[in-house]
Scaffold this motif. Sequence first.
Motif, PDB file in Angstrom:
ATOM      1  N   ARG A 195      -8.078 -10.208  -6.194  1.00 33.70           N
ATOM      2  CA  ARG A 195      -8.544  -8.967  -6.812  1.00 33.70           C
ATOM      3  C   ARG A 195      -7.438  -7.932  -6.812  1.00 33.70           C
ATOM      4  NH1 ARG A 195     -14.228  -8.453  -6.926  1.00 33.70           N
ATOM      5  NH2 ARG A 195     -14.118  -6.325  -6.157  1.00 33.70           N
ATOM      6  N   LEU A 196      -7.556  -6.966  -7.688  1.00 30.37           N
ATOM      7  CA  LEU A 196      -6.582  -5.894  -7.807  1.00 30.37           C
ATOM      8  C   LEU A 196      -6.836  -4.841  -6.733  1.00 30.37           C
ATOM      9  CD1 LEU A 196      -6.708  -5.469 -11.691  1.00 30.37           C
ATOM     10  CD2 LEU A 196      -5.223  -6.964 -10.334  1.00 30.37           C
ATOM     11  N   ALA A 197      -5.768  -4.427  -6.060  1.00 26.83           N
ATOM     12  CA  ALA A 197      -5.874  -3.452  -4.966  1.00 26.83           C
ATOM     13  C   ALA A 197      -5.313  -2.106  -5.420  1.00 26.83           C
ATOM     14  CB  ALA A 197      -5.097  -3.966  -3.761  1.00 26.83           C
ATOM     15  N   TYR A 198      -6.045  -1.050  -5.082  1.00 28.35           N
ATOM     16  CA  TYR A 198      -5.668   0.311  -5.436  1.00 28.35           C
ATOM     17  C   TYR A 198      -5.773   1.186  -4.190  1.00 28.35           C
ATOM     18  CZ  TYR A 198      -6.203  -0.888 -10.381  1.00 28.35           C
ATOM     19  OH  TYR A 198      -6.059  -1.451 -11.619  1.00 28.35           O
ATOM     20  N   ASP A 199      -4.992   2.267  -4.201  1.00 26.80           N
ATOM     21  CA  ASP A 199      -5.148   3.252  -3.139  1.00 26.80           C
ATOM     22  C   ASP A 199      -4.884   4.644  -3.665  1.00 26.80           C
ATOM     23  OD1 ASP A 199      -2.351   3.567  -3.176  1.00 26.80           O
ATOM     24  OD2 ASP A 199      -2.056   2.757  -1.175  1.00 26.80           O
ATOM     25  N   TYR A 257      -5.801   7.049  -8.564  1.00 24.69           N
ATOM     26  CA  TYR A 257      -5.481   5.889  -7.731  1.00 24.69           C
ATOM     27  C   TYR A 257      -4.259   5.179  -8.289  1.00 24.69           C
ATOM     28  CZ  TYR A 257      -9.838   6.318  -5.169  1.00 24.69           C
ATOM     29  OH  TYR A 257     -10.838   6.780  -4.366  1.00 24.69           O
ATOM     30  N   SER A 258      -3.539   4.489  -7.421  1.00 25.92           N
ATOM     31  CA  SER A 258      -2.358   3.723  -7.809  1.00 25.92           C
ATOM     32  C   SER A 258      -2.612   2.238  -7.590  1.00 25.92           C
ATOM     33  CB  SER A 258      -1.155   4.132  -6.949  1.00 25.92           C
ATOM     34  OG  SER A 258      -0.847   5.481  -7.145  1.00 25.92           O
ATOM     35  N   TYR A 259      -2.144   1.435  -8.533  1.00 23.47           N
ATOM     36  CA  TYR A 259      -2.207  -0.017  -8.371  1.00 23.47           C
ATOM     37  C   TYR A 259      -1.162  -0.426  -7.339  1.00 23.47           C
ATOM     38  CZ  TYR A 259      -1.522  -4.952  -9.300  1.00 23.47           C
ATOM     39  OH  TYR A 259      -1.388  -6.306  -9.163  1.00 23.47           O
ATOM     40  N   CYS A 260      -1.573  -1.254  -6.359  1.00 16.76           N
ATOM     41  CA  CYS A 260      -0.677  -1.627  -5.257  1.00 16.76           C
ATOM     42  C   CYS A 260      -0.364  -3.108  -5.191  1.00 16.76           C
ATOM     43  CB  CYS A 260      -1.311  -1.212  -3.925  1.00 16.76           C
ATOM     44  SG  CYS A 260      -1.544   0.569  -3.809  1.00 16.76           S
ATOM     45  N   TRP A 264       0.849  -1.196   0.000  1.00 20.32           N
ATOM     46  CA  TRP A 264       0.000   0.000   0.000  1.00 20.32           C
ATOM     47  C   TRP A 264       0.883   1.242   0.000  1.00 20.32           C
ATOM     48  CZ3 TRP A 264      -4.778  -0.921  -1.184  1.00 20.32           C
ATOM     49  CH2 TRP A 264      -5.414  -2.098  -0.770  1.00 20.32           C
ATOM     50  N   ASN A 265       0.431   2.283  -0.674  1.00 22.61           N
ATOM     51  CA  ASN A 265       1.086   3.588  -0.635  1.00 22.61           C
ATOM     52  C   ASN A 265       0.537   4.441   0.500  1.00 22.61           C
ATOM     53  OD1 ASN A 265       2.640   3.315  -3.131  1.00 22.61           O
ATOM     54  ND2 ASN A 265       0.638   3.320  -4.108  1.00 22.61           N
ATOM     55  N   THR A 266      -0.638   4.074   0.975  1.00 17.62           N
ATOM     56  CA  THR A 266      -1.317   4.858   2.002  1.00 17.62           C
ATOM     57  C   THR A 266      -1.085   4.264   3.378  1.00 17.62           C
ATOM     58  OG1 THR A 266      -3.350   3.563   1.759  1.00 17.62           O
ATOM     59  CG2 THR A 266      -3.165   5.558   0.427  1.00 17.62           C
ATOM     60  N   GLY A 267      -1.225   5.105   4.375  1.00 19.46           N
ATOM     61  CA  GLY A 267      -1.146   4.642   5.752  1.00 19.46           C
ATOM     62  C   GLY A 267      -2.530   4.520   6.354  1.00 19.46           C
ATOM     63  N   GLU A 268      -2.554   4.491   7.648  1.00 19.60           N
ATOM     64  CA  GLU A 268      -3.826   4.429   8.362  1.00 19.60           C
ATOM     65  C   GLU A 268      -4.028   5.732   9.097  1.00 19.60           C
ATOM     66  OE1 GLU A 268      -4.413   0.846  10.593  1.00 19.60           O
ATOM     67  OE2 GLU A 268      -3.542  -0.367   9.015  1.00 19.60           O
ATOM     68  N   ILE A 302      -7.359   6.395   0.967  1.00 16.77           N
ATOM     69  CA  ILE A 302      -8.485   5.626   0.430  1.00 16.77           C
ATOM     70  C   ILE A 302      -7.943   4.336  -0.175  1.00 16.77           C
ATOM     71  CG2 ILE A 302     -10.397   5.591  -1.200  1.00 16.77           C
ATOM     72  CD1 ILE A 302     -10.336   8.658  -1.189  1.00 16.77           C
ATOM     73  N   ARG A 303      -8.643   3.239   0.063  1.00 19.33           N
ATOM     74  CA  ARG A 303      -8.289   1.945  -0.536  1.00 19.33           C
ATOM     75  C   ARG A 303      -9.537   1.296  -1.118  1.00 19.33           C
ATOM     76  NH1 ARG A 303      -4.436  -0.566   4.282  1.00 19.33           N
ATOM     77  NH2 ARG A 303      -2.846   1.080   4.186  1.00 19.33           N
TER      78      ARG A 303
END
Length: 176
Positions: free
Chosen positions: A168-172, A155-158, A92-96, A135-136
């Motif tokens: 499934r493909l995950a994005y954030d 969004y970026s593919y993660c 993931w590029n994003t945090g919490e 956002i995820r």
Amino acid sequence: MSDFSEDEMKYSFEKAVWSDLGFCLRAIDEGRAFQREQGFVQWADNYPDRSLIEEDIRTGIGHILCINGEKAGYVAIDFAGEPVYKDIKGKWNTGEPYVVIRRITFTRAFAGRGLSGIMFSAIDDFCRGNGVKNIRLNTGKENGRMQHSLITAGYSYCGTVVYRGIERLAYDKILS
């Protein structure tokens, strides 16, 4: 509720209420049919079902996009996170904290008209307004339309996650 205008259209983004249940269910059913017309099945016949949409409304995560006063689309914005996201094959590029976007769909009258950018802008504004910048979401490998919409919306593919037994493909996205 947030309103904004663009190209002589007026948009609003509202929390779904009980009187919207029929619309929400119709949007889900029509979105499911649209997926099949595009040659893939991301949502099975029993998912998402009525009880899940009722839960979205009860917990306040269901939202409706209106265009020129007409209900056009449905989405769930879930602040509770997603347990399977801990097991991403990738990074993931994003945090919490982060929000999870679920069940994006439009009714037949609005599907395929290039309005996903409006939906994503409304989601971004809603998240910013609630103090969340991360956002995820995930989508099916065969859902090329959604993949394109996600990249277009920043969004970026993660990587991949296994959701409901399917890879499934995950994005954030990190909001500025």
